[in-house]
Design an enzyme around this catalytic site. Structure first.
Site, mmCIF file in Angstrom:
data_model
loop_
_atom_site.group_PDB
_atom_site.id
_atom_site.type_symbol
_atom_site.label_atom_id
_atom_site.label_comp_id
_atom_site.label_asym_id
_atom_site.label_seq_id
_atom_site.Cartn_x
_atom_site.Cartn_y
_atom_site.Cartn_z
ATOM 1 C CE LYS A 134 79.133 -33.276 -85.472
ATOM 2 N NZ LYS A 134 79.570 -33.665 -86.488
ATOM 3 C CB SER A 212 81.855 -30.615 -88.396
ATOM 4 O OG SER A 212 80.759 -31.316 -88.834
ATOM 5 C CB SER A 236 82.306 -34.040 -90.590
ATOM 6 O OG SER A 236 82.310 -33.126 -90.486
#
Length: 534
Positions: A134, A212, A236
């Site tokens: 990420k 996210s 997330s």
């Protein structure tokens, strides 16, 4: 066969409550030592060469290496039947063919990944395994943007602790993935244009892919990488895992270091993993977890248990059983109704109840659950968000893009409200530990916010599909440092179901890198982002 007690049985709940109170105080006092919960026996040395980390592949997975789970790929690499270079090239081919539609990656590190794949693999299960990172995790000499204008040119001088540990275990960083700007919503550009799609509906960007950690989820679900990292402050990891048929593990606060991760909330950020099944999640967390001198939140905690063994199904005289007898708490209304989700939950509970060692028990929600987990008190996270960004708020409001509203709200939050919210958090934790976990060992979840507030572990995994073919997932929440028990339940369920083995169809191939025809990708407004932000 001797089986160790689960880690959640060795933790003093009152000590965890005291540590949570100290952590709340740290948000106003700065980084200081936190009270220890347990005396660690020594620095965590992850054992990734244990026999249970390697799984002989399913016959149907052998034709395409991108179909393999992490543990299956590790088995083939160890046996000399798959070269890391070939596994990497198979993923790169899918990225070239399909990521113009998926838009899962911010950056693909082709040359660096190929160089890493050529190294002679060692013995551990992560040796030669391509991973997605990420884009809020620092990666040495590689741009790290958090999908924000503020960091669009930021090149970290070192790896995040979690990334460094994965690389030290032999993993290959294949690329950096799309995410919600500054880890707030589903993946969009900094000004709100939707980017990453759900791998199960790749030509319809209106389907929620979860956020996210959107890019990591789509990269794993779309078979462009084996597994990847995420962060969770308000769902997330669990949300994109549920949305895209993955197994996502959000560990207890402090189990994984946050050093080298662009922050969202000092007391709620949880680094974790998105993977294809419980075994893969266990391998990833084993490498990532442990004490870090650069993060006081990781210090003074119980030793990391044997997560890989925990994620290995147990059989007694040929019949599956839970590794540990476990009371599974079911909250009111969890499986009520005739919707696709309710029916999937009913079937899921029935399947669990059939596994020896599992006992379903009805448990009430803690007193004032809706109030204590609602926005009135949940908004105390906003000042933690704004504080490290105050210099930017003074000088560069445009740099926040579409996410600005939440940072302004945090900057304007009153001190009295913040202190009241911290006391409410401790009251909520006390009630969860005493009113819920006195009756059960794990508890079903319909949304992750309560356990994110408290820093408690959660695991998400698939339990079915809607009539439209969109995945349906579930979440289990556990006691402090009870990741091993959560993994054991998910692994047992996955041993008697095949939802986690199902993969989405490929999107239509785009010619010359152009995107296939699809509805226009919407732009989220500032108001929508403020409403959706975690």
């Amino acid at each position: 066969m001797t089986i160790e007690q689960p880690a959640d049985r060795t933790v003093d709940r009152r000590a965890f409550l005291a540590r949570a109170a100290a952590l709340a105080a740290v948000t106003t006092a700065g980084a200081v030592a936190l009270p220890a919960i347990a005396k660690a026996t020594g620095r965590h040395q992850p054992d990734l060469d244990t026999a249970n980390a390697f799984v002989k592949p399913r016959p149907e997975a052998l034709a395409d290496p991108t179909e393999l789970t992490l543990a299956e790929a590790a088995w083939l690499i160890r046996e000399g039947k798959l070269r890391p270079e070939d596994l990497l090239e198979a993923y790169l081919a899918r990225i070239a063919a399909f990521d113009s539609t998926y838009q899962a990656f911010n950056l693909v590190l082709t040359d660096q990944a190929r160089q890493a794949a050529r190294r002679r693999p060692g013995r551990g299960a992560l040796q030669g395994i391509p991973l997605a990172i990420k884009d809020n995790y620092y990666t040495e000499d590689v741009r790290t943007t958090a999908n924000s204008y503020l960091f669009q040119d930021f090149i970290p001088p070192f790896d995040a602790t979690a990334v460094a540990r994965l690389k030290a275990a032999g993993a290959i960083v294949l690329g950096k993935t799309q995410m919600g700007p500054l880890a707030t919503t589903r993946a969009t550009t900094p000004d709100g244009v939707v980017t990453t799609v759900n791998a199960w509906t790749p030509t319809d960007p209106r389907t929620d892919p979860g956020g996210s950690s959107t890019g990591t989820a789509t990269a794993v679900a779309g078979r462009m990488v084996t597994a990847g990292t995420g962060t969770q402050t308000g769902g997330s990891i669990t949300a994109p895992s549920n949305a895209q048929n993955l197994t996502g593990l959000k560990p207890t606060m402090g189990r994984v270091s946050l050093h080298g991760i662009i922050p969202l909330s000092y007391t709620r950020d949880h680094p974790g993993t998105l993977a294809r099944d419980a075994k893969d999640a266990a391998i990833m967390l084993t490498a990532m977890a442990g004490e870090d001198p650069d993060d006081p939140r990781t210090q003074g905690l119980p030793d990391v248990p044997n997560l890989i063994d925990a994620a290995t199904p147990v059989y007694l005289r040929g019949k599956l059983k839970l590794r540990w007898n476990t009371r599974i708490g079911v909250t009111p209304g969890f499986a009520t109704g005739m919707s696709a989700t309710a029916l999937a939950r009913q079937a899921y509970l029935a399947k669990l109840a059939d596994i020896p060692g599992a006992t379903l028990v009805e448990v009430p929600l803690p007193d004032e659950w809706d109030l204590l987990t609602g926005n009135t008190f949940n908004n105390v996270r906003l000042p933690e968000r704004s504080e490290p960004f105050m210099p930017y708020l003074r000088d560069n409001l445009r740099g926040f893009g579409v996410s600005l509203t939440a940072w302004l709200q945090g900057a304007l939050f009153g001190g009295n409200e913040f202190l009241t919210g911290q006391r409410a958090k401790l009251l909520l934790l006390e009630r969860v530990l005493e009113q819920t976990f006195d009756l059960c060992d794990v508890v079903v979840q319909t949304q992750p916010v309560g356990f994110d507030i408290l820093g408690l572990p959660e695991i998400a995994f698939p339990i079915g599909f809607s009539a439209a073919g969109v995945p349906i997932g579930t979440i289990l929440g556990g006691l402090p440092y009870g990741e091993d028990r959560l993994l054991s339940i998910a692994a047992a369920y996955q041993a008697v179901t095949d939802w986690h083995h199902r993969r989405p169809a490929d999107p239509p191939a785009a010619s010359a890198g152009a995107r296939a025809a699809e509805p226009a990708r919407a732009r989220l407004t500032a108001d929508e982002v403020a409403l959706l932000t975690q």
